[in-house]
Design a protein around this motif. Sequence first.
Motif, PDB file in Angstrom:
ATOM      1  N   PHE A  76      -2.848  91.046 -14.802  1.00 12.49           N
ATOM      2  CA  PHE A  76      -2.423  89.970 -15.626  1.00 12.49           C
ATOM      3  C   PHE A  76      -2.482  88.538 -14.938  1.00 12.49           C
ATOM      4  N   ILE A  77      -2.914  87.661 -15.200  1.00 15.29           N
ATOM      5  CA  ILE A  77      -3.284  86.575 -14.516  1.00 15.29           C
ATOM      6  C   ILE A  77      -2.392  85.252 -14.926  1.00 15.29           C
ATOM      7  N   ASP A  78      -1.474  84.873 -14.466  1.00 13.51           N
ATOM      8  CA  ASP A  78      -0.601  83.678 -15.105  1.00 13.51           C
ATOM      9  C   ASP A  78      -0.985  82.377 -14.518  1.00 13.51           C
ATOM     10  N   LEU A  79      -1.908  81.808 -15.454  1.00 12.54           N
ATOM     11  CA  LEU A  79      -2.422  80.468 -14.779  1.00 12.54           C
ATOM     12  C   LEU A  79      -1.372  79.422 -14.829  1.00 12.54           C
ATOM     13  N   PRO A  80      -1.287  78.401 -13.978  1.00 15.90           N
ATOM     14  CA  PRO A  80      -0.315  77.210 -14.222  1.00 15.90           C
ATOM     15  C   PRO A  80      -0.115  76.645 -15.317  1.00 15.90           C
ATOM     16  N   GLY A  81       1.115  76.504 -15.849  1.00 16.82           N
ATOM     17  CA  GLY A  81       1.447  75.680 -17.124  1.00 16.82           C
ATOM     18  C   GLY A  81       0.894  73.996 -16.861  1.00 16.82           C
ATOM     19  N   TYR A  82       0.657  73.201 -18.063  1.00 21.38           N
ATOM     20  CA  TYR A  82       0.594  72.217 -17.879  1.00 21.38           C
ATOM     21  C   TYR A  82       1.269  71.163 -18.886  1.00 21.38           C
ATOM     22  N   GLY A  83       1.158  69.719 -19.020  1.00 21.90           N
ATOM     23  CA  GLY A  83       1.630  69.117 -19.824  1.00 21.90           C
ATOM     24  C   GLY A  83       3.058  68.877 -19.410  1.00 21.90           C
ATOM     25  N   PHE A  84       3.579  69.175 -18.430  1.00 22.78           N
ATOM     26  CA  PHE A  84       4.998  68.546 -17.835  1.00 22.78           C
ATOM     27  C   PHE A  84       4.804  67.140 -18.077  1.00 22.78           C
ATOM     28  N   ALA A  85       6.101  66.619 -18.576  1.00 22.84           N
ATOM     29  CA  ALA A  85       6.203  65.117 -18.918  1.00 22.84           C
ATOM     30  C   ALA A  85       6.314  64.385 -17.590  1.00 22.84           C
ATOM     31  N   LYS A  86       7.229  64.901 -16.796  1.00 20.85           N
ATOM     32  CA  LYS A  86       7.427  64.057 -15.415  1.00 20.85           C
ATOM     33  C   LYS A  86       6.861  64.589 -14.276  1.00 20.85           C
ATOM     34  N   VAL A  87       5.632  64.872 -14.539  1.00 23.17           N
ATOM     35  CA  VAL A  87       4.790  65.506 -13.233  1.00 23.17           C
ATOM     36  C   VAL A  87       4.096  64.359 -12.536  1.00 23.17           C
ATOM     37  N   SER A  88       4.009  64.449 -11.151  1.00 26.65           N
ATOM     38  CA  SER A  88       3.203  63.215 -10.515  1.00 26.65           C
ATOM     39  C   SER A  88       1.710  63.320 -10.730  1.00 26.65           C
ATOM     40  N   ARG A  89       1.021  62.185 -10.307  1.00 26.88           N
ATOM     41  CA  ARG A  89      -0.390  61.951 -10.536  1.00 26.88           C
ATOM     42  C   ARG A  89      -1.037  63.258  -9.624  1.00 26.88           C
ATOM     43  N   ALA A  90      -0.403  63.330  -8.332  1.00 30.62           N
ATOM     44  CA  ALA A  90      -0.954  64.289  -7.510  1.00 30.62           C
ATOM     45  C   ALA A  90      -0.596  65.776  -8.101  1.00 30.62           C
ATOM     46  N   GLU A  91       0.208  65.975  -8.531  1.00 33.88           N
ATOM     47  CA  GLU A  91       0.476  67.412  -9.272  1.00 33.88           C
ATOM     48  C   GLU A  91      -0.616  67.679 -10.352  1.00 33.88           C
ATOM     49  N   LYS A  92      -0.768  66.662 -11.042  1.00 33.95           N
ATOM     50  CA  LYS A  92      -1.692  66.831 -12.199  1.00 33.95           C
ATOM     51  C   LYS A  92      -3.165  67.025 -11.490  1.00 33.95           C
ATOM     52  N   GLU A  93      -3.614  66.208 -10.480  1.00 32.46           N
ATOM     53  CA  GLU A  93      -4.836  66.687  -9.841  1.00 32.46           C
ATOM     54  C   GLU A  93      -4.895  67.830  -9.292  1.00 32.46           C
ATOM     55  N   ARG A  94      -3.834  68.393  -8.641  1.00 35.87           N
ATOM     56  CA  ARG A  94      -3.785  69.776  -8.045  1.00 35.87           C
ATOM     57  C   ARG A  94      -4.075  70.791  -9.185  1.00 35.87           C
ATOM     58  N   TRP A  95      -3.587  70.570 -10.415  1.00 37.86           N
ATOM     59  CA  TRP A  95      -3.652  71.426 -11.342  1.00 37.86           C
ATOM     60  C   TRP A  95      -5.266  71.322 -11.686  1.00 37.86           C
ATOM     61  N   SER A  96      -5.794  70.404 -11.960  1.00 36.02           N
ATOM     62  CA  SER A  96      -7.058  69.960 -12.562  1.00 36.02           C
ATOM     63  C   SER A  96      -8.070  70.571 -11.501  1.00 36.02           C
ATOM     64  N   LYS A  97      -7.812  70.573 -10.355  1.00 34.95           N
ATOM     65  CA  LYS A  97      -8.728  71.259  -9.241  1.00 34.95           C
ATOM     66  C   LYS A  97      -8.604  72.633  -9.378  1.00 34.95           C
ATOM     67  N   LEU A  98      -7.222  73.063  -9.306  1.00 35.81           N
ATOM     68  CA  LEU A  98      -7.095  74.654  -9.304  1.00 35.81           C
ATOM     69  C   LEU A  98      -7.971  75.153 -10.749  1.00 35.81           C
ATOM     70  N   MET A  99      -7.572  74.608 -11.822  1.00 36.78           N
ATOM     71  CA  MET A  99      -8.314  75.249 -12.984  1.00 36.78           C
ATOM     72  C   MET A  99      -9.806  75.082 -13.085  1.00 36.78           C
ATOM     73  N   GLU A 100     -10.014  74.045 -12.455  1.00 43.86           N
ATOM     74  CA  GLU A 100     -11.760  73.783 -12.407  1.00 43.86           C
ATOM     75  C   GLU A 100     -12.235  74.806 -11.490  1.00 43.86           C
ATOM     76  N   SER A 101     -11.602  75.159 -10.418  1.00 48.75           N
ATOM     77  CA  SER A 101     -12.210  76.130  -9.550  1.00 48.75           C
ATOM     78  C   SER A 101     -12.039  77.371 -10.107  1.00 48.75           C
ATOM     79  N   PHE A 102     -11.056  77.744 -11.035  1.00 51.49           N
ATOM     80  CA  PHE A 102     -11.053  79.216 -11.546  1.00 51.49           C
ATOM     81  C   PHE A 102     -11.943  79.186 -12.564  1.00 51.49           C
ATOM     82  N   PHE A 103     -12.103  78.383 -13.461  1.00 50.29           N
ATOM     83  CA  PHE A 103     -12.994  78.284 -14.680  1.00 50.29           C
ATOM     84  C   PHE A 103     -14.369  78.301 -14.310  1.00 50.29           C
ATOM     85  N   THR A 104     -14.579  77.441 -13.364  1.00 46.75           N
ATOM     86  CA  THR A 104     -16.236  77.664 -12.875  1.00 46.75           C
ATOM     87  C   THR A 104     -16.622  78.903 -11.921  1.00 46.75           C
ATOM     88  N   GLY A 105     -15.518  79.212 -11.354  1.00 44.38           N
ATOM     89  CA  GLY A 105     -15.614  80.632 -10.351  1.00 44.38           C
ATOM     90  C   GLY A 105     -16.569  81.827 -11.289  1.00 44.38           C
TER      91      GLY A 105
END
Length: 195
Positions: A76-105
């Motif tokens: 079971f792979i638990d992907l990181p949650g998204y849509g936190f109201a108070k998350v920093s831009r840097a965290e959002k970018e980390r999420w996007s990067k990680l998800m992009e690398s996961f889904f293009t892998g």
Amino acid sequence: MARPNLNRAEFVKSAAASAQFIQSPMPRIAFAGKSNVGKSSVINRLLNRKNFARVGAEPGKTVHVNYFLIDGRVYFIDLPGYGFAKVSRAEKERWSKLMESFFTGKDLYDLGVMIVDARHKPTADDVTMAEFFKSTGADFLVVANKLDKLKKSEIEPNLRLIRETLALEEDVRLIPFSAESGAGREELLGAIFPE
Ligand code: GDP
């Protein structure tokens, strides 16, 4: 795939970068959903656990891909949650990067399970997540969680709205579910582990 013994689950690892993603010939089921949708609760319900996948994880501490091994034969792979109201831009970018690398892998999961809130129209972030799942060609299905919060008369129209908003093809299953009551558990397990 025969159903594994769901009571035998162990945490394997937390991946923060693509080099740590698990390559395996074993089937891997990837779970995604916006924060607070009940992703941990759904996983816990499937595994008959209370506090296995963490419930109510802190915002900003979840940009990891967590791997659990079930019965020594399914991940079971638990992907990181998204849509936190108070998350920093840097965290959002980390999420996007990680998800992009996961889904293009290449070949990083076999079945996607996307969890949405049965009460609401899916958000723009949910639509983005559905597009990630569609982009790989692997099967995916959608779980409409928190069904217990709906009146009977709301179920059908809400499911229709979810299907429309996520632009799901007819063959994509949409399973009404309640991590709270256990409703939908058998249907979801049957979809994940067809006999
Ligand atoms: P996550 O952030 O997506 O992992 O969400 P959690 O599993 O931590 O759940 C967020 C909150 O929603 C918690 O308070 C859960 O108890 C609650 N919750 C999760 N699933 C359900 C459900 O099916 N019905 C109801 N009523 N509450 C739920």
